[in-house]
Design a protein around this motif. Structure first.
Motif, PDB file in Angstrom:
ATOM      1  N   GLU A 237     -17.154  35.717 -56.029  1.00  0.00           N
ATOM      2  CA  GLU A 237     -17.703  35.601 -54.680  1.00  0.00           C
ATOM      3  C   GLU A 237     -17.554  36.924 -53.946  1.00  0.00           C
ATOM      4  O   GLU A 237     -16.527  37.587 -54.008  1.00  0.00           O
ATOM      5  CB  GLU A 237     -16.997  34.480 -53.923  1.00  0.00           C
ATOM      6  N   HIS A 238     -18.608  37.297 -53.206  1.00  0.00           N
ATOM      7  CA  HIS A 238     -18.621  38.541 -52.454  1.00  0.00           C
ATOM      8  C   HIS A 238     -18.659  38.209 -50.955  1.00  0.00           C
ATOM      9  O   HIS A 238     -19.496  37.424 -50.515  1.00  0.00           O
ATOM     10  CB  HIS A 238     -19.846  39.382 -52.834  1.00  0.00           C
ATOM     11  N   VAL A 239     -17.740  38.818 -50.192  1.00  0.00           N
ATOM     12  CA  VAL A 239     -17.677  38.614 -48.748  1.00  0.00           C
ATOM     13  C   VAL A 239     -17.930  39.949 -48.059  1.00  0.00           C
ATOM     14  O   VAL A 239     -17.276  40.951 -48.367  1.00  0.00           O
ATOM     15  CB  VAL A 239     -16.301  38.062 -48.307  1.00  0.00           C
ATOM     16  N   VAL A 240     -18.874  39.972 -47.140  1.00  0.00           N
ATOM     17  CA  VAL A 240     -19.132  41.145 -46.303  1.00  0.00           C
ATOM     18  C   VAL A 240     -18.491  40.927 -44.942  1.00  0.00           C
ATOM     19  O   VAL A 240     -18.686  39.869 -44.315  1.00  0.00           O
ATOM     20  CB  VAL A 240     -20.645  41.407 -46.149  1.00  0.00           C
ATOM     21  N   VAL A 241     -17.698  41.895 -44.496  1.00  0.00           N
ATOM     22  CA  VAL A 241     -17.062  41.852 -43.182  1.00  0.00           C
ATOM     23  C   VAL A 241     -17.682  42.956 -42.326  1.00  0.00           C
ATOM     24  O   VAL A 241     -17.669  44.131 -42.722  1.00  0.00           O
ATOM     25  CB  VAL A 241     -15.537  42.055 -43.280  1.00  0.00           C
ATOM     26  N   ILE A 242     -18.216  42.578 -41.182  1.00  0.00           N
ATOM     27  CA  ILE A 242     -18.859  43.537 -40.287  1.00  0.00           C
ATOM     28  C   ILE A 242     -17.860  43.962 -39.222  1.00  0.00           C
ATOM     29  O   ILE A 242     -17.450  43.161 -38.371  1.00  0.00           O
ATOM     30  CB  ILE A 242     -20.101  42.914 -39.625  1.00  0.00           C
ATOM     31  N   GLY A 243     -17.424  45.206 -39.274  1.00  0.00           N
ATOM     32  CA  GLY A 243     -16.486  45.750 -38.292  1.00  0.00           C
ATOM     33  C   GLY A 243     -15.100  45.937 -38.858  1.00  0.00           C
ATOM     34  O   GLY A 243     -14.538  45.032 -39.489  1.00  0.00           O
ATOM     35  N   GLY A 244     -14.521  47.134 -38.627  1.00  0.00           N
ATOM     36  CA  GLY A 244     -13.194  47.451 -39.129  1.00  0.00           C
ATOM     37  C   GLY A 244     -12.149  47.548 -38.042  1.00  0.00           C
ATOM     38  O   GLY A 244     -11.267  48.403 -38.101  1.00  0.00           O
ATOM     39  N   GLY A 245     -12.232  46.659 -37.049  1.00  0.00           N
ATOM     40  CA  GLY A 245     -11.183  46.546 -36.040  1.00  0.00           C
ATOM     41  C   GLY A 245     -10.131  45.547 -36.496  1.00  0.00           C
ATOM     42  O   GLY A 245     -10.123  45.110 -37.666  1.00  0.00           O
ATOM     43  N   PRO A 246      -9.212  45.147 -35.606  1.00  0.00           N
ATOM     44  CA  PRO A 246      -8.149  44.213 -35.999  1.00  0.00           C
ATOM     45  C   PRO A 246      -8.652  42.910 -36.621  1.00  0.00           C
ATOM     46  O   PRO A 246      -8.117  42.463 -37.637  1.00  0.00           O
ATOM     47  CB  PRO A 246      -7.422  43.958 -34.675  1.00  0.00           C
ATOM     48  N   ALA A 247      -9.687  42.309 -36.043  1.00  0.00           N
ATOM     49  CA  ALA A 247     -10.167  41.026 -36.571  1.00  0.00           C
ATOM     50  C   ALA A 247     -10.814  41.195 -37.937  1.00  0.00           C
ATOM     51  O   ALA A 247     -10.545  40.441 -38.870  1.00  0.00           O
ATOM     52  CB  ALA A 247     -11.146  40.387 -35.586  1.00  0.00           C
ATOM     53  N   GLY A 248     -11.688  42.195 -38.071  1.00  0.00           N
ATOM     54  CA  GLY A 248     -12.378  42.393 -39.336  1.00  0.00           C
ATOM     55  C   GLY A 248     -11.431  42.780 -40.460  1.00  0.00           C
ATOM     56  O   GLY A 248     -11.503  42.228 -41.563  1.00  0.00           O
ATOM     57  N   LEU A 249     -10.520  43.725 -40.200  1.00  0.00           N
ATOM     58  CA  LEU A 249      -9.592  44.149 -41.245  1.00  0.00           C
ATOM     59  C   LEU A 249      -8.602  43.052 -41.602  1.00  0.00           C
ATOM     60  O   LEU A 249      -8.220  42.919 -42.769  1.00  0.00           O
ATOM     61  CB  LEU A 249      -8.845  45.406 -40.793  1.00  0.00           C
ATOM     62  N   THR A 250      -8.197  42.257 -40.609  1.00  0.00           N
ATOM     63  CA  THR A 250      -7.305  41.140 -40.916  1.00  0.00           C
ATOM     64  C   THR A 250      -7.998  40.122 -41.811  1.00  0.00           C
ATOM     65  O   THR A 250      -7.387  39.576 -42.735  1.00  0.00           O
ATOM     66  CB  THR A 250      -6.818  40.459 -39.624  1.00  0.00           C
ATOM     67  N   THR A 251      -9.281  39.868 -41.564  1.00  0.00           N
ATOM     68  CA  THR A 251     -10.043  38.967 -42.428  1.00  0.00           C
ATOM     69  C   THR A 251     -10.013  39.452 -43.870  1.00  0.00           C
ATOM     70  O   THR A 251      -9.708  38.691 -44.803  1.00  0.00           O
ATOM     71  CB  THR A 251     -11.507  38.877 -41.957  1.00  0.00           C
ATOM     72  N   ALA A 252     -10.316  40.745 -44.054  1.00  0.00           N
ATOM     73  CA  ALA A 252     -10.355  41.309 -45.405  1.00  0.00           C
ATOM     74  C   ALA A 252      -8.968  41.308 -46.044  1.00  0.00           C
ATOM     75  O   ALA A 252      -8.809  40.976 -47.224  1.00  0.00           O
ATOM     76  CB  ALA A 252     -10.915  42.730 -45.347  1.00  0.00           C
ATOM     77  N   TYR A 253      -7.945  41.662 -45.272  1.00  0.00           N
ATOM     78  CA  TYR A 253      -6.570  41.693 -45.781  1.00  0.00           C
ATOM     79  C   TYR A 253      -6.125  40.302 -46.224  1.00  0.00           C
ATOM     80  O   TYR A 253      -5.538  40.128 -47.298  1.00  0.00           O
ATOM     81  CB  TYR A 253      -5.647  42.219 -44.690  1.00  0.00           C
ATOM     82  N   GLU A 254      -6.426  39.305 -45.401  1.00  0.00           N
ATOM     83  CA  GLU A 254      -6.027  37.929 -45.714  1.00  0.00           C
ATOM     84  C   GLU A 254      -6.750  37.419 -46.960  1.00  0.00           C
ATOM     85  O   GLU A 254      -6.157  36.744 -47.807  1.00  0.00           O
ATOM     86  CB  GLU A 254      -6.317  37.031 -44.508  1.00  0.00           C
ATOM     87  N   LEU A 255      -8.027  37.753 -47.081  1.00  0.00           N
ATOM     88  CA  LEU A 255      -8.780  37.331 -48.264  1.00  0.00           C
ATOM     89  C   LEU A 255      -8.166  37.904 -49.542  1.00  0.00           C
ATOM     90  O   LEU A 255      -7.970  37.188 -50.533  1.00  0.00           O
ATOM     91  CB  LEU A 255     -10.246  37.767 -48.143  1.00  0.00           C
ATOM     92  N   LYS A 256      -7.862  39.210 -49.534  1.00  0.00           N
ATOM     93  CA  LYS A 256      -7.291  39.844 -50.727  1.00  0.00           C
ATOM     94  C   LYS A 256      -5.869  39.361 -50.984  1.00  0.00           C
ATOM     95  O   LYS A 256      -5.438  39.271 -52.137  1.00  0.00           O
ATOM     96  CB  LYS A 256      -7.318  41.365 -50.584  1.00  0.00           C
ATOM     97  N   LYS A 257      -5.162  39.023 -49.932  1.00  0.00           N
ATOM     98  CA  LYS A 257      -3.802  38.501 -50.090  1.00  0.00           C
ATOM     99  C   LYS A 257      -3.821  37.126 -50.760  1.00  0.00           C
ATOM    100  O   LYS A 257      -2.989  36.835 -51.633  1.00  0.00           O
ATOM    101  CB  LYS A 257      -3.129  38.415 -48.715  1.00  0.00           C
ATOM    102  N   LEU A 258      -4.779  36.292 -50.347  1.00  0.00           N
ATOM    103  CA  LEU A 258      -4.821  34.916 -50.849  1.00  0.00           C
ATOM    104  C   LEU A 258      -5.568  34.791 -52.171  1.00  0.00           C
ATOM    105  O   LEU A 258      -5.315  33.864 -52.944  1.00  0.00           O
ATOM    106  CB  LEU A 258      -5.452  34.000 -49.803  1.00  0.00           C
ATOM    107  N   ASN A 259      -6.496  35.710 -52.434  1.00  0.00           N
ATOM    108  CA  ASN A 259      -7.272  35.636 -53.676  1.00  0.00           C
ATOM    109  C   ASN A 259      -7.788  37.036 -54.020  1.00  0.00           C
ATOM    110  O   ASN A 259      -8.813  37.468 -53.515  1.00  0.00           O
ATOM    111  CB  ASN A 259      -8.436  34.664 -53.533  1.00  0.00           C
ATOM    112  N   LYS A 260      -7.080  37.720 -54.882  1.00  0.00           N
ATOM    113  CA  LYS A 260      -7.433  39.103 -55.209  1.00  0.00           C
ATOM    114  C   LYS A 260      -8.739  39.215 -55.980  1.00  0.00           C
ATOM    115  O   LYS A 260      -9.310  40.313 -56.115  1.00  0.00           O
ATOM    116  CB  LYS A 260      -6.288  39.769 -55.988  1.00  0.00           C
ATOM    117  N   ASP A 261      -9.236  38.092 -56.514  1.00  0.00           N
ATOM    118  CA  ASP A 261     -10.478  38.133 -57.282  1.00  0.00           C
ATOM    119  C   ASP A 261     -11.726  38.188 -56.400  1.00  0.00           C
ATOM    120  O   ASP A 261     -12.816  38.486 -56.890  1.00  0.00           O
ATOM    121  CB  ASP A 261     -10.577  36.910 -58.202  1.00  0.00           C
ATOM    122  N   ILE A 262     -11.573  37.875 -55.104  1.00  0.00           N
ATOM    123  CA  ILE A 262     -12.726  37.913 -54.204  1.00  0.00           C
ATOM    124  C   ILE A 262     -13.128  39.370 -53.957  1.00  0.00           C
ATOM    125  O   ILE A 262     -12.288  40.230 -53.714  1.00  0.00           O
ATOM    126  CB  ILE A 262     -12.397  37.211 -52.875  1.00  0.00           C
TER     127      ILE A 262
END
Length: 479
Positions: free
Chosen positions: A2-27
């Motif tokens: 699965e591929h997830v696109v996050v628009i914006g690299g502020g606190p909310a966007g980076l936290t989304t990406a960080y949490e995704l990789k933390k919970l499932n590194k295969d995403i």
């Protein structure tokens, strides 16, 4: 995968990406940030060795998972900072949080009595409905104190009369605080609301350090964070977003994904979806307003002229709204001991006379205002740097609530688009709330069902974040 696109690299966007990789590194995670650096309004810019915090950011939260992420990312790079701030009003400095004898001596006995009588009057006969900021404040502090300490500063920050700002903003920012509670805090030293905390954590190199490190960790786990990458269009097929069109230094690219998380301004998000939403949704987006912001960072040829983290400027005879002393946040924000770095913060609108003022004129005005307030002589300024920040604050005017309701209903009808953060939800979130919306969005992608639009309502900030709510949240994670 699965591929997830996050628009914006502020606190909310980076936290989304960080949490995704933390919970499932295969995403597969791709973050696109339009600016040259991550962090959004929480970034830290650098100029000739001086580090500049855009607006000042205290790291304080009662949300456990946010605190955990801060510690995981920065570990020992936090310092403990004593909070010192004051209000400048009518040529005097008032301690903030309130110190009873300081306040009384500055206001005077006669005016103190008038404030008390006004408070009693509004306690006896309050506004029956609290629809706007003015009514909300008067019901809790009285008309006289509102006139002194709320009206002028609110108009300076937002550029509109306080009776055109919805009460929602006051309820969110100064929740559960009244004159009686403020006086008790001043006498007892309790200061038991988060807006009045006496100490806070701070990254030693400024808040941008947090987000630069987060971006590094995302990439270390296989994610991708691309700077100078502006999302120009979101392609839609029925109730699904299928791809984004991203422009950068190497041209324009189309990027397909399975899930999309947005943190850019809600108005711009709606305007960039193709084919566009129904007309009533476009009309609602057009009703959303933002307040812009610029900071003139002055370098003085002397040590710090005042010890405060920042000073709130309520006086109407100067345009500056807040003044930061960067060394008071962290000694590492300033490269030497012989100079001071002072941030003069101005609230304005893109395209207005102040926003478009020449840099040399802005520097001259900021220098003169620093002297007029009595903090330092204008001729002590030896260098300066200006940062303009568009869309710094979503405006809580009379149109915003109905507009957000319309937009949220339509976005919720889409299967694979979520929107997070301060501008993505058009809600004046603190940094920890923005992070929490990103965490919950990531968990939604992995199967949970969290309502991002109610994060501030359901899990509100300050002392209102109750233990039972946290226990309920932890139970939902375990189930």
């Amino acid at each position: 995968m699965e591929h997830v696109v996050v628009i914006g690299g502020g606190p909310a966007g980076l936290t989304t990406a960080y949490e995704l990789k933390k919970l499932n590194k295969d995403i597969e995670v791709s973050v696109f940030e339009a600016d040259k650096m991550v962090g959004g309004i929480s970034r830290t810019e650098s100029y000739n060795g001086f580090r500049i915090d855009i607006g000042g950011h205290r790291f304080f939260t009662k949300v456990g998972e946010v605190e955990e992420m801060w510690r995981d990312v920065l570990s020992t790079d936090f310092i403990r900072v004593p909070r010192m701030s004051r209000i400048y009003y009518k040529n005097r400095f008032f301690d903030y949080p309130l110190r009873i004898f300081n306040a009384l001596s500055n206001i005077g006995a006669y005016e103190s009595v008038r404030i008390l009588l006004s408070y009693l009057k509004w306690q006896a006969r309050p506004h029956p409905r609290e629809e706007n900021f003015e009514q909300w404040v008067m019901n809790r502090f009285g008309g006289r104190l509102y006139m002194h300490f709320f009206r002028s500063y609110t108009e300076k920050v937002w550029g509109i009369p306080p009776n055109q700002i919805r009460a929602d903003w006051a309820a969110q920012r100064i929740k559960n605080l009244s004159l009686s509670k403020a006086v008790w805090n001043a006498i007892s030293g309790a200061n038991d609301t988060a807006s009045l905390i006496e100490e806070f954590d701070y990254p030693r190199l400024g808040p941008g350090m947090m987000w630069e490190r987060t971006a590094e960790l995302i990439e270390k786990d296989g994610g991708k964070v691309t700077l100078n990458a502006r999302v120009e269009k979101l392609e839609r097929s029925g109730t699904r977003i299928t791809a984004v069109e991203v422009s950068g230094s190497d041209g324009t690219h189309r990027v397909e994904a399975d899930q999309f998380v947005n943190s850019m301004g809600l108005r711009e998000l709606i305007q960039r979806i193709d084919p566009p939403p129904p007309q009533h949704v476009l009309d609602a987006a057009a009703d959303l307003a933002y307040r812009d912001f610029l900071i003139v960072a002055l370098v003085l040829n002397s040590p710090d002229p005042f010890p405060d983290n920042w000073i709130y400027v309520h006086s109407g005879d100067v345009k500056v709204g807040r003044i930061q002393n960067f060394r008071a946040w962290s000694a590492e924000m300033v490269p030497n001991d012989t100079q001071a770095s002072i941030g003069m913060e101005y609230f304005c609108q893109q395209g207005d006379e102040f926003w478009d003022m020449k840099d040399e004129d802005l520097i001259a005005q900021a220098s003169l205002e620093l002297e007029r307030i009595g903090l330092a002589k204008a001729d002590m300024v030896v260098d300066a740097h200006i940062i303009r920040q568009p869309k710094a604050y979503p405006v809580y005017d009379t149109k915003y609530k109905d507009a957000v309701d319309v937009i949220s209903e339509w976005i919720n009808s889409l299967e694979n688009l979520q929107t997070v953060g301060r501008n993505g939800l058009h809600r004046y979130n603190n940094q920890d709330h923005s992070m929490l919306t990103g965490m919950l969005a990531a968990r939604n992608i992995l199967g949970e069902d969290n309502d991002l639009w109610s994060v501030n309502v359901e899990r509100s900030y300050h002392e209102e974040f109750q233990h039972e709510e946290k226990e309920e949240f932890e139970a939902s994670k375990a189930s």
